[in-house]
Design an enzyme around this catalytic site. Structure first.
Site, mmCIF file in Angstrom:
data_model
loop_
_atom_site.group_PDB
_atom_site.id
_atom_site.type_symbol
_atom_site.label_atom_id
_atom_site.label_comp_id
_atom_site.label_asym_id
_atom_site.label_seq_id
_atom_site.Cartn_x
_atom_site.Cartn_y
_atom_site.Cartn_z
ATOM 1 N N CYS A 246 30.050 -82.780 31.085
ATOM 2 C CA CYS A 246 29.727 -81.527 31.770
ATOM 3 C C CYS A 246 30.387 -81.429 33.142
ATOM 4 O O CYS A 246 31.587 -81.212 33.248
ATOM 5 C CB CYS A 246 28.200 -81.380 31.856
ATOM 6 S SG CYS A 246 27.641 -79.712 32.303
ATOM 7 N N GLU B 134 25.927 -82.966 25.487
ATOM 8 C CA GLU B 134 25.025 -83.495 26.513
ATOM 9 C C GLU B 134 23.603 -82.987 26.230
ATOM 10 O O GLU B 134 23.423 -81.840 25.815
ATOM 11 C CB GLU B 134 25.494 -83.013 27.879
ATOM 12 C CG GLU B 134 24.607 -83.410 29.047
ATOM 13 C CD GLU B 134 24.986 -82.681 30.325
ATOM 14 O OE1 GLU B 134 24.838 -83.264 31.410
ATOM 15 O OE2 GLU B 134 25.453 -81.516 30.245
ATOM 16 N N LYS C 98 26.984 -91.128 32.851
ATOM 17 C CA LYS C 98 27.619 -90.106 33.698
ATOM 18 C C LYS C 98 27.780 -90.622 35.122
ATOM 19 O O LYS C 98 26.811 -90.995 35.781
ATOM 20 C CB LYS C 98 26.768 -88.835 33.676
ATOM 21 C CG LYS C 98 27.427 -87.607 34.282
ATOM 22 C CD LYS C 98 26.550 -86.381 34.037
ATOM 23 C CE LYS C 98 27.180 -85.100 34.564
ATOM 24 N NZ LYS C 98 26.318 -83.928 34.314
#
Length: 525
Positions: A388, A278, A338
């Site tokens: 994440c 990321e 995301k």
């Protein structure tokens, strides 16, 4: 004065015990391999809440103290670069949910089978804090401290919620054993309560042993692929990470070229797919030609598609945290935007309000969530991506595996949290997810820890912190689904319904006693 001191002594003892229980829960989490402390923490907390004269409001208070003992030392990474206010505020908010557990435990402690209902009460409060507010915050689920423990196998059956329940049940069973043993020692020679308590204590570990055949095993004729995780590292840590974006991109490009050199020299196998972390390119490569040229050159050199973690700028000024499949021949292709973004970091709810308390409110991002099932295809491989923060949520990788993902990737940026335990806590989540879905997981982090996790949750390769690193490994592609993947949220919902039903039964029983006692007293008169 003496009477007041005597009355205060039990409160002080219980308060200290509650905080100690929370500290035991904290100590059970990585990087410490002390997973066995979690049941002891639950047992100690249940012992505090199981005092016969304790009321619900006292249970809430002791639960909050245990929550503070748990979350204050667990979450200091939240305030690593923004000061203690966000860290302590989040810890206090999460502690409220442990306070609610205290209320539930006090309410159901007198029911038959109380250890089961108290453990289900923990499951209920974990579900609540993973859901609200602002989408919830599942960090610190008991399951995420158990990747090295014997109960992690239950993840393949009922996911992380079942592992948490098993940990809690083992703890409440220990409490029941201690209570029954104490009664037995005092002359109450009934053996059945002691035997029932002992059976409850070993129920979860026995269930875990019974589920070992359900753990992921090699499939006949399964295909293996070679993957590479690139950890480019960063020039310096901190919230000014975006100011280093060109240097960070250069680092990941350089490490990929080094891998290409090793492949040509025959010292490393050619990867089928390369995974960048990321924020590897916080320069939008779909808008910036230089960034696109650098990424394309790296992909061409290594001869494999790269999953590039990039920040994309939208037309309305918002941003998207994305993972783009960058093919060496065709350039950018499929992408995962995301879906579960971090409040107070990637976006700030009620920005104008929180600006009154901290100037850091203006440094929070303007990210917007994406959609889809989190699955992308690279070199013909369906890969499930949880970026994440997403790995903490059950639905993220479950949706990907249900959509056909045969390999899982967790690109993450931990540089903004410094040298803290956050990265080890997050790696533990990835290990639990590997068992839960029976898939290998590749963790690619900007500054570490990057890792390759086998389908049984073991770490087969890992990097150190704050150094450039390239991990290359062969991993299997799996197509079968575990029972946990097929059942989805059902086990957790069953546990939550059981807890709510137990509270309802306890309320009815309490109300029945309160109406019966006055009637009996009137008859006596």
């Amino acid at each position: 004065m003496i009477g007041a001191r005597a009355a205060a002594r039990p409160v002080v003892v219980r308060s200290v015990a509650a905080v100690t229980a929370g500290l035991l829960l904290f100590a059970s989490f990585p990087p410490r391999p002390l997973w066995f402390l979690a049941p002891l923490g639950i047992a100690l907390l249940t012992g505090v809440l199981g005092a016969p004269a304790l009321r619900r409001r006292a249970g809430f208070g002791y639960g909050c103290l245990a929550g503070l003992g748990f979350f204050v030392p667990l979450l200091p990474w939240v305030g690593e670069y923004v000061g203690p206010v966000p860290w302590l505020a989040l810890a206090a908010a999460e502690a409220v949910f442990v306070g609610l557990f205290g209320v539930v435990a006090v309410q159901v402690r007198a029911l038959p089978g109380a250890p089961v209902w108290i453990a289900a009460g923990w499951s209920l409060t974990e579900y609540l804090r993973a859901s609200v507010p602002f989408g919830g915050f599942p960090w610190g689920r008991l399951a995420f401290g158990q990747p090295d423990g014997p109960l992690v196998g239950l993840a393949a059956v009922g996911g992380a919620p079942l592992v948490s329940f098993a940990v809690a049940l083992t703890g409440t069973g220990l409490w029941a054993c201690a209570r029954a043993g104490r009664r037995y020692a005092r002359g109450h020679r009934e053996k059945s309560p002691l035997l029932r308590a002992a059976a409850t204590t070993v129920a979860a570990p026995l269930l875990a042993l019974a589920t070992w055949p359900a753990l992921p095993a090699p499939e006949s004729g399964e295909r293996t692929v070679t993957v590479a995780a690139i950890q480019g590292s960063v020039p310096r840590l901190g919230l000014d990470f975006n100011a280093q974006r060109k240097a960070v991109l250069n680092n990941h490009v350089a490490r990929t070229f080094e891998l290409a050199d090793r492949v040509r020299a025959g010292t490393a196998p050619r990867p089928d797919v390369v995974i960048w972390p990321e924020n590897a390119s916080d320069i939008d490569p779909l808008r910036n030609r230089d960034a696109a040229a650098d990424i394309g050159a790296a992909a061409a050199a290594v001869g494999a598609p790269i999953l590039v973690g990039a920040v994309l700028v939208n037309g309305d000024g918002t941003t998207t945290n994305s993972v783009i499949v960058w093919d060496p021949a065709t350039g950018p292709g499929e992408r995962h935007d995301k879906r579960i973004i971090q409040p107070f970091g990637e976006y700030l709810p009620y920005r104008s309000f929180f600006r009154l308390f901290s100037d850091y409110a203006d440094r929070a991002g303007h990210f917007v969530p994406g959609s889809g099932d989190g699955t992308v295809h690279a070199a013909g491989i369906p890969i499930g991506v949880a970026t994440c923060y997403e790995v903490a949520f059950d639905r993220a990788l479950r949706d990907s595996v249900r959509a056909g993902a045969q390999l899982l990737a967790v690109p993450t940026n931990n540089a903004t949290f410094g040298d803290t335990e956050m990265t080890y806590q997050q790696l533990a989540m990835s290990r639990v997810r590997a068992v839960e879905h029976g898939r290998a997981v590749v963790v690619a982090a900007t500054s570490g820890v990057s890792a390759v996790v086998a389908a049984d949750g073991t770490v087969t390769a890992r990097s150190a912190l704050f150094v450039p690193e390239v991990l290359v490994a062969q991993v299997p592609l799996r197509t079968t689904a575990t029972l946990a993947t097929r059942l989805g949220p059902i086990p957790e919902l069953v546990l939550c319904v059981g807890a709510v039903a137990a509270v309802g039964v306890a309320l009815v029983r309490t109300r029945g006693r309160s109406t019966t006692v006055p009637a009996a007293a009137g008859t006596a008169r």
